[in-house]
Design an enzyme around this catalytic site. Structure first.
Site, PDB file in Angstrom:
ATOM      1  N   LYS A  35       6.786   8.634  15.390  1.00  0.00           N
ATOM      2  CA  LYS A  35       5.921   7.741  14.614  1.00  0.00           C
ATOM      3  C   LYS A  35       5.830   6.363  15.265  1.00  0.00           C
ATOM      4  O   LYS A  35       4.752   5.750  15.310  1.00  0.00           O
ATOM      5  CB  LYS A  35       6.430   7.605  13.182  1.00  0.00           C
ATOM      6  CG  LYS A  35       5.539   6.706  12.335  1.00  0.00           C
ATOM      7  CD  LYS A  35       6.065   6.498  10.935  1.00  0.00           C
ATOM      8  CE  LYS A  35       5.163   5.534  10.168  1.00  0.00           C
ATOM      9  NZ  LYS A  35       5.667   5.255   8.795  1.00  0.00           N
ATOM     10  N   ALA A  60       0.815  -1.211   0.000  1.00  0.00           N
ATOM     11  CA  ALA A  60       0.000   0.000   0.000  1.00  0.00           C
ATOM     12  C   ALA A  60       0.850   1.263   0.000  1.00  0.00           C
ATOM     13  O   ALA A  60       0.687   2.148  -0.846  1.00  0.00           O
ATOM     14  CB  ALA A  60      -0.940  -0.028   1.207  1.00  0.00           C
TER      15      ALA A  60
END
Length: 305
Positions: A185, A10
């Protein structure tokens, strides 16, 4: 710029499309034969907020990729990094730069085993993206990316990469504090991904339940404490804010760890929650909530046999 996307799932396809739009010579490299065949037959299909586009980007199995490449962007699962780069070694030349935009901690050190330190870049991207089928990717959220040379040095190549991605539609900035961005993150992922995987639900479900919200907040605070202890002085407020964005704007996004559990695949929890726990403990800190989520996801993996 001749670019290979190593691990064209993706996120890899999303970034490959941006390089393609910017005029780069892009090859999508992946080990899934159906995915490669679908892209070569019909082009890469991207379902974006602005509509659907089909891009004629070639896809190859690693052995069939023709180099040398100027840039290899690594998007494989963290536990496949060395094997994937070994499989593409024939296309990595003396001037090839490697860029990791993977999840987790410790990716720069893995890439440094294949090219000189000065040719290693790392980054962090907060773009949502889902692989909906062979050759088909959906991304209906907004986000940004940051990157920089992993071990310091001349940022000229990193600037060229960031400029290409921005021209191609993905806002990307140079960030000398890239390791702090990566830690941020990782902490975000440690809070959101395991809960999505364990509940089999998307972030919107988590946002509607106070138990999930309390757990998310605790993991963020544990992660920030671990980062501070390891010399990465990050601010928890933007991470807390990003979890809110995830639970509202990206309420229906399937986190990568949720996708892995549903598909019966190994997750990256070791490089995310596990890495935070080990980094905390190395400095004499405990991260009990983060550790519990790590262990629970490992139990899910144990079901795979």
């Amino acid at each position: 710029m001749k670019v290979a996307i190593l691990g064209s799932g993706a996120m890899g396809c999303l970034f490959g499309a941006a390089f393609h739009r910017a005029g780069c010579d892009v090859t999508l490299v992946d080990v899934s034969q159906p995915h490669v065949d679908a892209i070569n037959a019909s082009g890469l299909e991207l379902d974006l907020r602005g509509g659907v586009e089909h891009l004629p980007i070639p896809a190859r199995l690693p052995a069939d990729a023709e180099g040398p490449f100027d840039l290899v962007v690594v998007f494989t699962k963290t536990f496949h990094t060395e094997g994937a780069l070994q499989g593409l070694a024939h296309a990595i030349g003396p001037d090839t730069h490697l860029l990791s935009l993977q999840n987790g901690l410790g990716n720069a050190e893995k890439l440094a085993g294949f090219v000189p330190d000065a040719q290693v870049m790392v980054g962090a991207s907060m773009m949502p993206s889902d692989l909906v089928g062979p050759g088909k990717v959906r991304s209906h959220g907004d986000g940004h990316s940051r990157l920089y040379p992993a071990f310091g040095g001349n940022p000229a190549r990193a600037e060229a990469v960031a400029d290409a991605l921005t021209r191609g539609g993905l806002d990307t900035q140079l960030d000398p504090a890239i390791h702090e961005a990566i830690w941020s993150k990782v902490i975000f992922n440690a809070a959101m991904n395991p809960l999505c995987a364990l509940t089999r639900r998307t972030p919107g479900f988590l946002g509607a339940n106070p138990e999930a919200r309390a757990t998310i907040r605790a993991v963020v605070e544990e992660g920030v404490a671990a980062a501070h202890a390891n010399g990465r002085m990050i601010d928890p407020a933007p991470i807390h804010a990003l979890t809110e964005v995830s639970m509202t704007d990206h309420a229906d996004h399937e986190a990568s760890m949720l996708q892995d559990v549903k598909a019966g695949r190994r997750t990256e929890v070791d490089a995310i929650n596990g890495a935070i726990v080990l980094a905390a403990e190395a400095k004499g800190l405990a991260a009990p909530v983060t550790r519990t989520l790590w262990h629970l996801v490992k139990l899910e993996e144990a079901k795979l046999g």
